[in-house]
Scaffold this motif. Structure first.
Motif, PDB file in Angstrom:
ATOM      1  N   LEU A 251      44.601 -65.126 -17.400  1.00 30.29           N
ATOM      2  CA  LEU A 251      45.292 -64.266 -18.355  1.00 30.29           C
ATOM      3  C   LEU A 251      44.736 -62.843 -18.295  1.00 30.29           C
ATOM      4  CD1 LEU A 251      42.924 -64.070 -20.652  1.00 30.29           C
ATOM      5  CD2 LEU A 251      43.990 -66.113 -21.553  1.00 30.29           C
ATOM      6  N   ASP A 252      45.444 -61.946 -18.969  1.00 29.34           N
ATOM      7  CA  ASP A 252      45.070 -60.532 -19.051  1.00 29.34           C
ATOM      8  C   ASP A 252      44.056 -60.379 -20.181  1.00 29.34           C
ATOM      9  OD1 ASP A 252      44.877 -57.805 -19.601  1.00 29.34           O
ATOM     10  OD2 ASP A 252      47.006 -57.425 -19.206  1.00 29.34           O
ATOM     11  N   ILE A 253      42.784 -60.221 -19.837  1.00 28.69           N
ATOM     12  CA  ILE A 253      41.726 -60.210 -20.840  1.00 28.69           C
ATOM     13  C   ILE A 253      41.806 -58.977 -21.732  1.00 28.69           C
ATOM     14  CG2 ILE A 253      40.003 -59.093 -19.358  1.00 28.69           C
ATOM     15  CD1 ILE A 253      39.337 -61.937 -21.900  1.00 28.69           C
ATOM     16  N   MET A 254      42.206 -57.833 -21.189  1.00 25.92           N
ATOM     17  CA  MET A 254      42.294 -56.629 -22.014  1.00 25.92           C
ATOM     18  C   MET A 254      43.399 -56.774 -23.047  1.00 25.92           C
ATOM     19  SD  MET A 254      39.776 -54.983 -21.016  1.00 25.92           S
ATOM     20  CE  MET A 254      38.689 -54.835 -19.613  1.00 25.92           C
ATOM     21  N   ALA A 255      44.515 -57.374 -22.655  1.00 24.98           N
ATOM     22  CA  ALA A 255      45.591 -57.631 -23.617  1.00 24.98           C
ATOM     23  C   ALA A 255      45.139 -58.645 -24.653  1.00 24.98           C
ATOM     24  CB  ALA A 255      46.841 -58.112 -22.894  1.00 24.98           C
ATOM     25  N   LEU A 256      44.353 -59.634 -24.233  1.00 19.35           N
ATOM     26  CA  LEU A 256      43.843 -60.634 -25.176  1.00 19.35           C
ATOM     27  C   LEU A 256      42.920 -59.981 -26.197  1.00 19.35           C
ATOM     28  CD1 LEU A 256      43.721 -63.688 -25.901  1.00 19.35           C
ATOM     29  CD2 LEU A 256      41.646 -63.800 -24.495  1.00 19.35           C
ATOM     30  N   PHE A 257      42.027 -59.096 -25.742  1.00 21.82           N
ATOM     31  CA  PHE A 257      41.155 -58.380 -26.673  1.00 21.82           C
ATOM     32  C   PHE A 257      41.988 -57.622 -27.705  1.00 21.82           C
ATOM     33  CE2 PHE A 257      37.508 -57.875 -23.361  1.00 21.82           C
ATOM     34  CZ  PHE A 257      37.013 -59.123 -23.695  1.00 21.82           C
ATOM     35  N   ALA A 258      43.001 -56.923 -27.217  1.00 21.10           N
ATOM     36  CA  ALA A 258      43.835 -56.123 -28.117  1.00 21.10           C
ATOM     37  C   ALA A 258      44.550 -56.980 -29.150  1.00 21.10           C
ATOM     38  CB  ALA A 258      44.847 -55.322 -27.304  1.00 21.10           C
ATOM     39  N   ARG A 259      44.933 -58.182 -28.746  1.00 17.32           N
ATOM     40  CA  ARG A 259      45.681 -59.078 -29.642  1.00 17.32           C
ATOM     41  C   ARG A 259      44.778 -59.821 -30.627  1.00 17.32           C
ATOM     42  NH1 ARG A 259      50.496 -61.046 -27.199  1.00 17.32           N
ATOM     43  NH2 ARG A 259      50.692 -62.446 -29.011  1.00 17.32           N
ATOM     44  N   THR A 260      43.485 -59.948 -30.313  1.00 10.95           N
ATOM     45  CA  THR A 260      42.621 -60.815 -31.122  1.00 10.95           C
ATOM     46  C   THR A 260      41.425 -60.084 -31.732  1.00 10.95           C
ATOM     47  OG1 THR A 260      41.391 -61.512 -29.143  1.00 10.95           O
ATOM     48  CG2 THR A 260      43.282 -62.863 -29.806  1.00 10.95           C
ATOM     49  N   GLY A 261      41.474 -58.757 -31.745  1.00 15.18           N
ATOM     50  CA  GLY A 261      40.417 -58.004 -32.403  1.00 15.18           C
ATOM     51  C   GLY A 261      39.194 -57.724 -31.564  1.00 15.18           C
ATOM     52  N   GLY A 262      39.280 -57.945 -30.261  1.00 16.17           N
ATOM     53  CA  GLY A 262      38.164 -57.649 -29.375  1.00 16.17           C
ATOM     54  C   GLY A 262      38.174 -56.204 -28.918  1.00 16.17           C
ATOM     55  N   THR A 263      37.127 -55.808 -28.218  1.00 12.85           N
ATOM     56  CA  THR A 263      36.990 -54.449 -27.706  1.00 12.85           C
ATOM     57  C   THR A 263      36.615 -54.514 -26.235  1.00 12.85           C
ATOM     58  OG1 THR A 263      36.171 -53.733 -29.870  1.00 12.85           O
ATOM     59  CG2 THR A 263      35.818 -52.236 -28.028  1.00 12.85           C
TER      60      THR A 263
END
Length: 199
Positions: free
Chosen positions: A38-50
């Motif tokens: 998966l796209d980890i940067m998109a996952l961060f953006a969707r789940t409150g990560g940086t």
């Protein structure tokens, strides 16, 4: 049979540092692994990560310390600042998706090869030649790098949606068939014990 949904990014050093332990654990328990890049940067953006580069300096420096320790502990060589990081994870992810659909090779070996290319060999995993070499080394047709790009893109996006839906927020992330979640290569022993308890 137990199943493990394995959500990961081909850019993640912590996923690289898991080595082949997931496959060894799955083998001991007769568990199937569903590889879901998966796209980890998109996952961060969707789940409150940086994203790492946007984190406070103290977090960035600690991340490097931790990576160095884990590299030594796990016996896996790692460049803390590889020449081609960050890069586009989509080509390698699409190739893994295509290989999963095609079958006939070592899918776990392919994932590890891509991660090793980035973090140990300082290769650009967005380059076609690098992806092809990883495919061939794991027993797949290197031409898979050029096939099913549309389906690869759709599956890559679907993996992200599934990850968010199931409470995934980092890489590597393991979700068992009964819904238990394990985040990080340092939780593989816990995953092993959980699968043993399931029988």
């Amino acid at each position: 049979m137990a199943d493990i949904d394995y959500f990961f990014s081909t850019l993640s050093p912590f996923t690289y540092l898991a080595g082949a332990r997931l496959e060894e654990i799955a083998g001991r328990h007769g568990a199937g692994i569903s590889y879901r890049p998966l796209d980890i940067m998109a996952l961060f953006a969707r789940t409150g990560g940086t994203a790492p580069a946007q984190r406070h300096e103290s977090r960035q420096s600690y991340r490097l310390e931790e990576l160095a320790r884990l590299s030594a502990k796990n016996g896996l060589p790692l460049h803390l600042r590889p020449a081609h990081f960050p890069t586009n994870a989509a080509p390698s992810s699409y190739a893994i998706i295509a290989a999963r659909m095609a079958g006939g090779g070592d899918l776990g070996g392919l994932v590890q090869s891509v991660l090793r290319a980035c973090w140990a060999e300082e290769k650009d995993i967005a380059e076609d030649a690098v992806v092809r070499a990883c495919l061939e080394g794991a027993g797949f047709d290197p031409a898979l790098a050029d096939r099913g790009l549309l389906q690869g893109a759709e599956t890559y996006a679907a993996n992200l949606e599934e990850a968010v839906k199931r409470g995934v927020f980092g890489s590597p992330f393991y979700v068992t068939g009964d819904g238990a979640r394990f985040w990080g290569q340092d939780r593989l022993e816990d995953l092993d014990r959980h699968l043993a308890a399931l029988g």
